[in-house]
Design a protein around this motif. Structure first.
Motif, PDB file in Angstrom:
ATOM      1  N   GLY A  80     -24.402-103.273  78.131  1.00 37.45           N
ATOM      2  CA  GLY A  80     -25.501-102.378  78.010  1.00 37.45           C
ATOM      3  C   GLY A  80     -24.990-100.757  78.479  1.00 37.45           C
ATOM      4  N   SER A  81     -25.603 -99.734  78.160  1.00 38.24           N
ATOM      5  CA  SER A  81     -25.433 -98.572  78.615  1.00 38.24           C
ATOM      6  C   SER A  81     -25.796 -98.168  79.927  1.00 38.24           C
ATOM      7  N   ASP A  82     -26.610 -98.967  80.531  1.00 39.52           N
ATOM      8  CA  ASP A  82     -26.774 -99.031  81.725  1.00 39.52           C
ATOM      9  C   ASP A  82     -25.429 -99.308  82.715  1.00 39.52           C
ATOM     10  N   TYR A 107     -35.057 -90.345  81.746  1.00 39.82           N
ATOM     11  CA  TYR A 107     -34.799 -91.587  81.699  1.00 39.82           C
ATOM     12  C   TYR A 107     -34.773 -92.076  83.312  1.00 39.82           C
ATOM     13  N   TYR A 110     -30.997 -93.029  85.637  1.00 40.79           N
ATOM     14  CA  TYR A 110     -29.904 -92.291  86.123  1.00 40.79           C
ATOM     15  C   TYR A 110     -30.368 -92.008  87.798  1.00 40.79           C
ATOM     16  N   CYS A 151     -30.368 -86.408  78.361  1.00 37.13           N
ATOM     17  CA  CYS A 151     -30.730 -87.359  77.331  1.00 37.13           C
ATOM     18  C   CYS A 151     -31.381 -86.806  76.303  1.00 37.13           C
ATOM     19  N   ASN A 155     -35.822 -89.558  76.492  1.00 32.63           N
ATOM     20  CA  ASN A 155     -36.812 -90.589  77.088  1.00 32.63           C
ATOM     21  C   ASN A 155     -37.546 -90.227  78.021  1.00 32.63           C
ATOM     22  N   ASP A 180     -26.783 -88.695  76.957  1.00 34.96           N
ATOM     23  CA  ASP A 180     -27.230 -90.070  76.533  1.00 34.96           C
ATOM     24  C   ASP A 180     -27.983 -90.198  75.295  1.00 34.96           C
ATOM     25  N   ALA A 182     -29.011 -92.661  73.352  1.00 31.16           N
ATOM     26  CA  ALA A 182     -29.731 -94.068  73.114  1.00 31.16           C
ATOM     27  C   ALA A 182     -30.498 -94.205  71.782  1.00 31.16           C
ATOM     28  N   TYR A 183     -31.250 -93.035  71.573  1.00 31.28           N
ATOM     29  CA  TYR A 183     -32.036 -93.193  70.400  1.00 31.28           C
ATOM     30  C   TYR A 183     -31.552 -92.272  69.128  1.00 31.28           C
ATOM     31  N   THR A 207     -26.072 -97.145  72.516  1.00 31.24           N
ATOM     32  CA  THR A 207     -26.417 -98.480  72.706  1.00 31.24           C
ATOM     33  C   THR A 207     -26.637 -99.423  71.471  1.00 31.24           C
ATOM     34  N   SER A 209     -29.153-101.303  71.700  1.00 31.48           N
ATOM     35  CA  SER A 209     -30.223-101.730  72.172  1.00 31.48           C
ATOM     36  C   SER A 209     -31.264-101.424  71.218  1.00 31.48           C
ATOM     37  N   LYS A 210     -31.217-100.199  70.572  1.00 31.09           N
ATOM     38  CA  LYS A 210     -32.453 -99.500  69.997  1.00 31.09           C
ATOM     39  C   LYS A 210     -32.244 -99.840  68.479  1.00 31.09           C
ATOM     40  N   ARG A 218     -27.200-107.049  75.145  1.00 27.65           N
ATOM     41  CA  ARG A 218     -26.643-106.248  76.253  1.00 27.65           C
ATOM     42  C   ARG A 218     -25.092-105.543  75.949  1.00 27.65           C
ATOM     43  N   VAL A 219     -25.308-104.662  74.948  1.00 24.55           N
ATOM     44  CA  VAL A 219     -23.898-103.909  74.677  1.00 24.55           C
ATOM     45  C   VAL A 219     -24.224-102.687  74.465  1.00 24.55           C
ATOM     46  N   GLY A 220     -23.613-101.863  75.288  1.00 22.68           N
ATOM     47  CA  GLY A 220     -23.577-100.373  75.307  1.00 22.68           C
ATOM     48  C   GLY A 220     -22.403 -99.607  75.064  1.00 22.68           C
TER      49      GLY A 220
HETATM   50  C1  LIG Z   1     -32.365 -93.135  77.465  1.00 17.40           C
HETATM   51  C2  LIG Z   1     -32.047 -94.650  77.510  1.00 17.40           C
HETATM   52  N1  LIG Z   1     -30.643 -94.798  77.841  1.00 17.40           N
HETATM   53  C3  LIG Z   1     -30.129 -96.253  78.130  1.00 17.40           C
HETATM   54  C4  LIG Z   1     -31.055 -97.187  77.964  1.00 17.40           C
HETATM   55  C5  LIG Z   1     -30.450 -98.296  78.305  1.00 17.40           C
HETATM   56  O1  LIG Z   1     -29.737 -98.944  77.422  1.00 17.40           O
HETATM   57  P1  LIG Z   1     -28.941-100.521  77.621  1.00 17.40           P
HETATM   58  O2  LIG Z   1     -29.944-101.249  77.034  1.00 17.40           O
HETATM   59  O3  LIG Z   1     -27.980-100.230  76.624  1.00 17.40           O
HETATM   60  O4  LIG Z   1     -28.467-100.632  78.762  1.00 17.40           O
HETATM   61  C6  LIG Z   1     -32.335 -96.906  77.723  1.00 17.40           C
HETATM   62  C7  LIG Z   1     -33.210 -98.016  77.495  1.00 17.40           C
HETATM   63  O5  LIG Z   1     -34.725 -97.770  77.292  1.00 17.40           O
HETATM   64  C8  LIG Z   1     -32.726 -95.628  77.542  1.00 17.40           C
HETATM   65  O6  LIG Z   1     -33.984 -95.513  77.260  1.00 17.40           O
END
Ligand SMILES: Cc1ncc(COP(=O)(O)O)c(C=O)c1O
Length: 354
Positions: A80-82, A107, A110, A151, A155, A180, A182-183, A207, A209-210, A218-220
């Motif tokens: 995950g990117s987390d 988000y 952080y 971000c 988010n 970030d 992610a979206y 990521t 995930s989206k 779980r891959v980022g």
């Molecule tokens: C802005 C942002 N970054 C990262 C993530 C987490 O991504 P990942 O599922 O790759 O850990 C999210 C998850 O909602 C998110 O909203």
């Protein structure tokens, strides 16, 4: 300002001798593998699951590299990117001494990662129209500031942050700017991945995930210049992406038509929801979104959420988040799910009018 990477990496990380895993010394093809204390007899699941996965995920990186026009050595793959967010803290931030800058509303992870690593968080709020306030970031920065998180699309607000403002920040910031994305796939705005060698202090997170719909895998990904990627690889857990995740991701990467289709449908449904929600009398604002969710300001968010919950529809209450008073965050669902949401909200509207 020329960015000095080694100048801001923690001394203990520079000195660290990384764990050397058996499978990073040789991939073992065609050999009798008695080097990693794996179970030589197999597993109840068969296949190759008794073997550790490739620690550096080279096949995946080769594909992602081509897709993003970067080199494999400019890519880090995380659980995950987390995971990448947490590792960035560990590379750059000395617990109890250093600080990072976040730009609320944004988000929450952080700040959580900062707290886990005992790192001070400084806030440079977004402007009223949810854009970066570079002067506010500058004001928060001092000699111990190591990371700034941006971000985009953000988010929970859903909008993209202006590229020029991010470039201005990266140019003048002594630490690492983490963008970030992610979206990003839901947005018409181009990614900043192409800029990682123009700004050597830029890390771009994405990521699966989206838009790829693979949150359960779980891959980022982190994209950055290769000197910075070396540090991420140096401190990551040896086998941070499972064999199953790697295999499934590789097969997902061969099918970009599903990705394109999902993105198109999400954007269509986002427009439909935007319009339907804007027509409700108790909705004050539906913020423009470049993501797969909408931030919706309404009269009684807690009550509205509860009404939906009683109908088995769950949306996120963001009304206690800075600058998001009155706001719910609604993920774009399928056509059927959105119809149920819209119907329920119309019923709610009826119930408060009468
Ligand atoms: C802005 C942002 N970054 C990262 C993530 C987490 O991504 P990942 O599922 O790759 O850990 C999210 C998850 O909602 C998110 O909203």
């Amino acid at each position: 300002m020329r960015f000095d990477l080694d100048g801001i990496v923690r001394e203990n990380i520079k000195r660290l001798t990384p764990y050397s895993s058996a499978r990073s010394e040789t991939d073992g093809t065609g050999c009798i593998l008695l080097d990693a204390n794996e179970n030589s007899f197999g597993s109840p699941l068969g296949g190759e699951l008794h073997r550790y996965p490739d620690p550096y995920q080279l096949e995946i990186k080769k594909r992602i590299a081509v897709m993003n026009d970067v080199g494999p050595s400019e890519i880090f793959i995380g659980n995950g990117s987390d995971e990448a967010i947490d590792l960035l803290f560990r590379i750059f931030c000395m617990p109890g001494r250093d600080n990072v800058i976040v730009c609320p509303p944004t988000y929450g992870m952080y700040e959580v990662s900062a707290a886990i690593n005992d790192i001070e968080v400084r806030r440079a709020n977004l402007t009223k129209d949810f854009q970066l306030d570079t002067a506010a970031v500058k004001e928060q920065e001092d000699g111990n500031t190591k990371l700034a998180f941006v971000c985009s699309p953000n988010n929970p607000t859903g909008n993209c942050i202006g590229r020029e403002e991010i470039f201005k920040l990266a140019e003048n910031f002594r630490g690492v700017v983490v963008v970030d994305e992610a979206y990003i796939h839901f947005s018409g705005t181009p990614s900043l991945v192409s800029e990682i060698n123009t700004f050597t202090n830029l890390v771009v997170l994405q990521t699966f995930s989206k838009a790829w719909g693979l949150a359960g895998l779980r891959v980022g990904v982190a994209f950055a210049n290769k000197e910075l990627i070396v540090y991420l690889n140096k401190i990551k857990p040896p086998y941070n992406v499972s064999r199953t995740a790697q295999e499934l991701l590789l097969s997902a990467l061969t099918d970009s038509s599903t990705l394109d289709e999902t993105i198109r449908e999400t954007i269509d449904q986002r427009e439909r929801l935007d319009q339907a929600l804007s027509e409700l009398s108790f909705v004050r604002t539906v913020y423009p979104s470049d993501a797969n969710f909408l931030l919706v300001r309404c009269e009684k968010p807690v009550e509205t959420r509860k009404y939906l919950l009683d109908r088995n529809i769950i949306v996120r209450d963001r009304s206690t988040v800075e600058f998001c008073d009155g706001c719910l965050r609604v993920t774009v669902g399928t056509s059927e799910e959105n119809s149920s949401l819209i119907d329920a909200l119309k019923d709610y509207e009826e119930s408060i009018v009468h």
